[in-house]
Design an enzyme around this catalytic site. Sequence first.
Site, PDB file in Angstrom:
ATOM      1  N   PHE A 155      -4.928 -27.288  23.928  1.00 47.95           N
ATOM      2  CA  PHE A 155      -5.570 -25.992  24.116  1.00 47.95           C
ATOM      3  C   PHE A 155      -6.451 -25.587  22.936  1.00 47.95           C
ATOM      4  O   PHE A 155      -7.372 -24.781  23.084  1.00 47.95           O
ATOM      5  CB  PHE A 155      -4.516 -24.913  24.395  1.00 47.95           C
ATOM      6  CG  PHE A 155      -3.807 -24.353  23.198  1.00 47.95           C
ATOM      7  CD1 PHE A 155      -4.191 -23.138  22.647  1.00 47.95           C
ATOM      8  CD2 PHE A 155      -2.737 -25.019  22.618  1.00 47.95           C
ATOM      9  CE1 PHE A 155      -3.535 -22.603  21.549  1.00 47.95           C
ATOM     10  CE2 PHE A 155      -2.070 -24.494  21.530  1.00 47.95           C
ATOM     11  CZ  PHE A 155      -2.471 -23.286  20.984  1.00 47.95           C
ATOM     12  N   LYS A 156      -6.208 -26.170  21.776  1.00 52.37           N
ATOM     13  CA  LYS A 156      -7.006 -25.818  20.605  1.00 52.37           C
ATOM     14  C   LYS A 156      -8.489 -26.157  20.779  1.00 52.37           C
ATOM     15  O   LYS A 156      -9.357 -25.553  20.157  1.00 52.37           O
ATOM     16  CB  LYS A 156      -6.459 -26.535  19.367  1.00 52.37           C
ATOM     17  CG  LYS A 156      -4.963 -26.373  19.112  1.00 52.37           C
ATOM     18  CD  LYS A 156      -4.598 -24.976  18.715  1.00 52.37           C
ATOM     19  CE  LYS A 156      -3.099 -24.799  18.545  1.00 52.37           C
ATOM     20  NZ  LYS A 156      -2.516 -25.444  17.391  1.00 52.37           N
ATOM     21  N   ASP A 157      -8.786 -27.142  21.661  1.00 56.30           N
ATOM     22  CA  ASP A 157     -10.186 -27.524  21.889  1.00 56.30           C
ATOM     23  C   ASP A 157     -11.010 -26.346  22.398  1.00 56.30           C
ATOM     24  O   ASP A 157     -12.206 -26.243  22.107  1.00 56.30           O
ATOM     25  CB  ASP A 157     -10.273 -28.653  22.922  1.00 56.30           C
ATOM     26  CG  ASP A 157      -9.790 -29.989  22.388  1.00 56.30           C
ATOM     27  OD1 ASP A 157     -10.038 -30.274  21.209  1.00 56.30           O
ATOM     28  OD2 ASP A 157      -9.164 -30.742  23.155  1.00 56.30           O
ATOM     29  N   THR A 160      -4.007 -28.448  16.123  1.00 61.21           N
ATOM     30  CA  THR A 160      -5.162 -27.784  15.516  1.00 61.21           C
ATOM     31  C   THR A 160      -6.000 -28.772  14.710  1.00 61.21           C
ATOM     32  O   THR A 160      -7.234 -28.741  14.766  1.00 61.21           O
ATOM     33  CB  THR A 160      -4.710 -26.629  14.599  1.00 61.21           C
ATOM     34  OG1 THR A 160      -4.156 -25.596  15.399  1.00 61.21           O
ATOM     35  CG2 THR A 160      -5.883 -26.054  13.819  1.00 61.21           C
ATOM     36  N   LEU A 204     -11.889 -24.446  19.289  1.00 58.88           N
ATOM     37  CA  LEU A 204     -12.473 -25.170  18.161  1.00 58.88           C
ATOM     38  C   LEU A 204     -13.765 -25.897  18.493  1.00 58.88           C
ATOM     39  O   LEU A 204     -14.592 -26.132  17.606  1.00 58.88           O
ATOM     40  CB  LEU A 204     -11.436 -26.125  17.575  1.00 58.88           C
ATOM     41  CG  LEU A 204     -10.313 -25.365  16.844  1.00 58.88           C
ATOM     42  CD1 LEU A 204      -9.163 -26.285  16.478  1.00 58.88           C
ATOM     43  CD2 LEU A 204     -10.855 -24.680  15.600  1.00 58.88           C
TER      44      LEU A 204
END
Length: 450
Positions: free
Chosen positions: A90-92, A123, A95
């Site tokens: 989910f960090k994509d 992350t 980011l």
Amino acid sequence: MMGLAEDGGLLLPRTIPRVGCETLASWQNLTYPELAFEIMSRFIDDIPANDLKDIIARSYDTFTRNEITPLAHVGEYHILELFHGPTLAFKDIALQFLGNLFEYLLDKNKSTLNILGATSGDTGSAAIYGVRGKERIKIFILHPHGRVSKVQEKQMTTVVDDNVFNIAIRGSFDDAQAIVKKIFSDVDFKAENNLGAINSINWARVLAQVVYYVYSCLHIIDHEKDSSLDFAIPTGNFGDIFAGFIARRMLPEGTIRQLVLATNSNDILSRLVNRGDYSLGEVRITSSPSMDIQAASNFERYLYYLVDSDATRTGELMEEFLKNGSLDLKSYQEQIKRDFTAASVAEDEVLKTIAHYHAEYGYLLDPHTAVGVRAAEQYKTTGIPMICLATAHPAKFGEVVAEAVNTEPELPENISAILTAESRCEIMEANANDIREYISTHAHGKDEGK
């Protein structure tokens, strides 16, 4: 781009814009990038609309699904799949956006940036993939040595672009995060080395995550004609659920009814909600390593709203926590319980949950998502849709999934390719001075990444 404020506190917008029922209805048929623009532009007033639209479009071009964050309907639950970006986590979502945003601002100002961050797993790789190869950026990522999954480690350490520096510290994620905060609090060092943050302490990351809460609300409202729904969120650093908190404050009252905070056995956040006890404990190593955290970086942001937006009081309470390792927030218990419900999920329950959903529905959960689903089961209300955030592809934690279902999840091509690739990483002690010296050595010039 500065991440932390100069006094060491976290940044927040002065106000949270409200979205009325009519506006929400007008967003019903927007694509994900179009919705992202509508939400982000309410917070961003210094980037021309066409430029912001271009940044958003490029950020989500890298995803494998047109919906960006599709919903899978599994039994009684809606699984919000947040893992269709380049690093399958989910960090994509935040980011990829942040990397392009930084590049835009740096090019505009003809300046450079050295990003410093700590990761408990996802992350780091998402941040690295967001900025790899970008000319005006170098990135220094700290991760706890031996405490991330093999896939997570490989996703970080096999990126050999000259602007990428991987550092494995001998310690926990909390040790890494404390080092990052200590370095950022050195204002002179921060200025001399053009330091910026990409961890969830960066407000722009939280903002990008608000979008998928609104997107999934629109999907459920459209398809099921429900005007109220619940979310279950596995969280360790409080960033993902804080984005939900912001989304609830933005949307018409009652749209998001309940935010279920799910922790693994590192239960500082569930203890906060259930007992008003925010106190450090020993970090336990679990099958959901991205949540193996005690001091939640984004909790300070929620604390600000809990004390009626009193920044001075927030600072006093954070100083008390840094000094004593604990806060007694029982006097705020009534408000906390209005904002969240919470559950802590034991290790054996994680494996049972993965096994059950695979056997019953043929759907594979990664261990972090399983924590959220198990918590959701405890708070599901008949007739109210429950959305469970799926934070990572199960293949990122193949060994845990295989233990639960007796078969390895199929590896996506981009994962299998890196498992045997060359790695590059510096292993160091968890010492802020050593890390500071390392950054000073490599932050300037065109030396090769480590």
